[in-house]
Design an enzyme around this catalytic site. Structure first.
Site, PDB file in Angstrom:
ATOM      1  N   ASP A 226       4.762  -0.229   2.599  1.00 10.34           N
ATOM      2  CA  ASP A 226       3.627   0.444   1.544  1.00 10.34           C
ATOM      3  C   ASP A 226       2.233   0.272   2.547  1.00 10.34           C
ATOM      4  O   ASP A 226       1.512  -0.142   2.207  1.00 10.34           O
ATOM      5  CB  ASP A 226       3.419  -0.530   0.587  1.00 10.34           C
TER       6      ASP A 226
ATOM      7  N   ASN B 278      -3.956  -1.150   1.891  1.00 10.04           N
ATOM      8  CA  ASN B 278      -3.455  -2.411   2.097  1.00 10.04           C
ATOM      9  C   ASN B 278      -3.662  -2.964   3.490  1.00 10.04           C
ATOM     10  O   ASN B 278      -3.231  -3.880   4.129  1.00 10.04           O
ATOM     11  CB  ASN B 278      -1.855  -2.172   2.112  1.00 10.04           C
TER      12      ASN B 278
ATOM     13  N   LYS C   9      -0.628   1.619   3.938  1.00  6.51           N
ATOM     14  CA  LYS C   9      -1.766   2.792   3.474  1.00  6.51           C
ATOM     15  C   LYS C   9      -2.850   2.057   3.631  1.00  6.51           C
ATOM     16  O   LYS C   9      -2.962   0.996   3.826  1.00  6.51           O
ATOM     17  CB  LYS C   9      -1.521   3.179   2.111  1.00  6.51           C
TER      18      LYS C   9
ATOM     19  N   ASP D 208      -0.688  -7.253   1.511  1.00  6.18           N
ATOM     20  CA  ASP D 208       0.107  -7.122   0.314  1.00  6.18           C
ATOM     21  C   ASP D 208       1.475  -6.583   0.613  1.00  6.18           C
ATOM     22  O   ASP D 208       1.705  -5.397   0.887  1.00  6.18           O
ATOM     23  CB  ASP D 208      -0.733  -5.916  -0.335  1.00  6.18           C
TER      24      ASP D 208
ATOM     25  N   THR E 167       0.481   6.824  -4.807  1.00  8.45           N
ATOM     26  CA  THR E 167       0.596   7.935  -4.078  1.00  8.45           C
ATOM     27  C   THR E 167       1.877   8.069  -3.051  1.00  8.45           C
ATOM     28  O   THR E 167       2.414   7.004  -2.832  1.00  8.45           O
ATOM     29  CB  THR E 167      -0.649   8.032  -2.940  1.00  8.45           C
TER      30      THR E 167
END
Ligand SMILES: Cn1ncc2ncnc(NCCc3cnc(NC(=O)Nc4cccc(C(F)(F)F)c4)s3)c21
Length: 272
Positions: free
Chosen positions: A137, A142, A139, A155, A173
């Site tokens: 994840d 994060n 992005k 995260d 997303t």
């Protein structure tokens, strides 16, 4: 610290300060541990919402995975505790806050700032992959910035041990996900290398490469690797992005080769 790891914490051990941010499952507050005056970030999660979303196993996995990770570019999870309604994560405080806010404010980053972040990210992800942990994840939302401007991955709520295939439905997303994940296929550490390529493009251009109106259009652009470069990108930047955004995970550039890439060598300090 080791002492922190073993201790049973409670809300009474902390003085709560200003809110640092709001997430889907709860808010994050600045907090100070009363006996040591140690400053932390305290993420407060509502048990009821976690249960409703069926993600409590992901939280357990995050706590387990994070308790074994120690790296300057990975935000520490010092411990956790709970009461009857909430679960609290005791996190390292990152004084310069969320990277995506800096990206929004500046529109895009220059080559030197972008290369520094990509180098730090490649080191953090390389470290995770030596422990067969994939973040899944990566992005801007994060990523946090430490007090000396260093990047911190945060995260690990979607992190797992590789290889794996996803069971929970994707929400939010798709922009940062590789073809093998959007197509629901088995995937491994190479998913984070793809996300690094998406981030590098977004740092330099200001928008992610496969952005489109709606899930299905984004899905199509990712699956086809419909990559278009705007004018003004240097040739060696385009070369590195192209080597990270390969549809075949086995063809993606190895993380440990990133510090030697010409674009990194030309733009990042501390690259060997
Ligand atoms: C904003 N901000 N500014 C400064 C600052 N300094 C430190 N931290 C900040 N923010 C918190 C960053 C986070 C780190 N780890 C997280 N972990 C998580 O949120 N996990 C999580 C949540 C809900 C559901 C699940 C589950 F169940 F799906 F797995 C997992 S959030 C800061």
């Amino acid at each position: 610290s080791a002492a922190a790891a073993g201790k049973q914490w409670s809300l009474n051990d902390f003085e709560i300060g200003k809110p640092l941010g709001r997430g889907k499952f709860g808010a994050v507050y600045l907090a100070r541990e009363k006996s040591t005056h140690y400053i932390v970030a305290l993420k407060v999660l509502q048990k009821s919402q976690l249960l409703k979303a069926g993600v409590e196993h992901q939280l357990r996995r995050e706590i387990e995975i994070q308790s074994h990770l120690r790296h300057v570019n990975i935000l520490r999870l010092y411990g956790y505790f709970f009461d009857n309604k909430r679960i609290y994560l005791i996190l390292e405080y990152s004084p310069r806050g969320e990277l995506y806010k800096h990206l929004q404010a500046k529109g895009r980053f220059g080559e030197r700032q972008s290369a520094q972040y990509i180098l730090e990210l490649s080191r953090a992800l390389g470290y995770c992959h030596t422990k067969h942990v994939i973040h899944r994840d990566i992005k801007p939302e994060n990523l946090l910035i430490g007090h000396s401007g260093e990047l911190k991955i945060a995260d690990f709520g979607w992190s797992v041990h590789a290889p794996t295939s996803r069971r929970n439905t994707l929400c939010g997303t798709l922009d940062y996900l590789p073809p093998e994940m959007v197509e629901g296929r088995e995937h491994d550490e190479q998913v984070d290398v793809w996300s690094l390529g998406v981030l590098m493009y977004e740092f330099l251009v200001g928008t992610p490469p496969f952005e489109a109106e709606g899930h299905s259009a984004t899905y199509r652009r990712i699956s086809r690797v419909d990559l278009r470069f705007p004018k003004g990108l240097s040739e060696d930047a385009k070369d590195l992005i192209f080597k990270l955004l390969q549809k075949d995970p086995r063809k993606r550039m190895a993380l440990d080769m990133i510090p030697n890439h010409p674009w990194i060598l030309r733009n990042a300090r501390g690259a060997q």
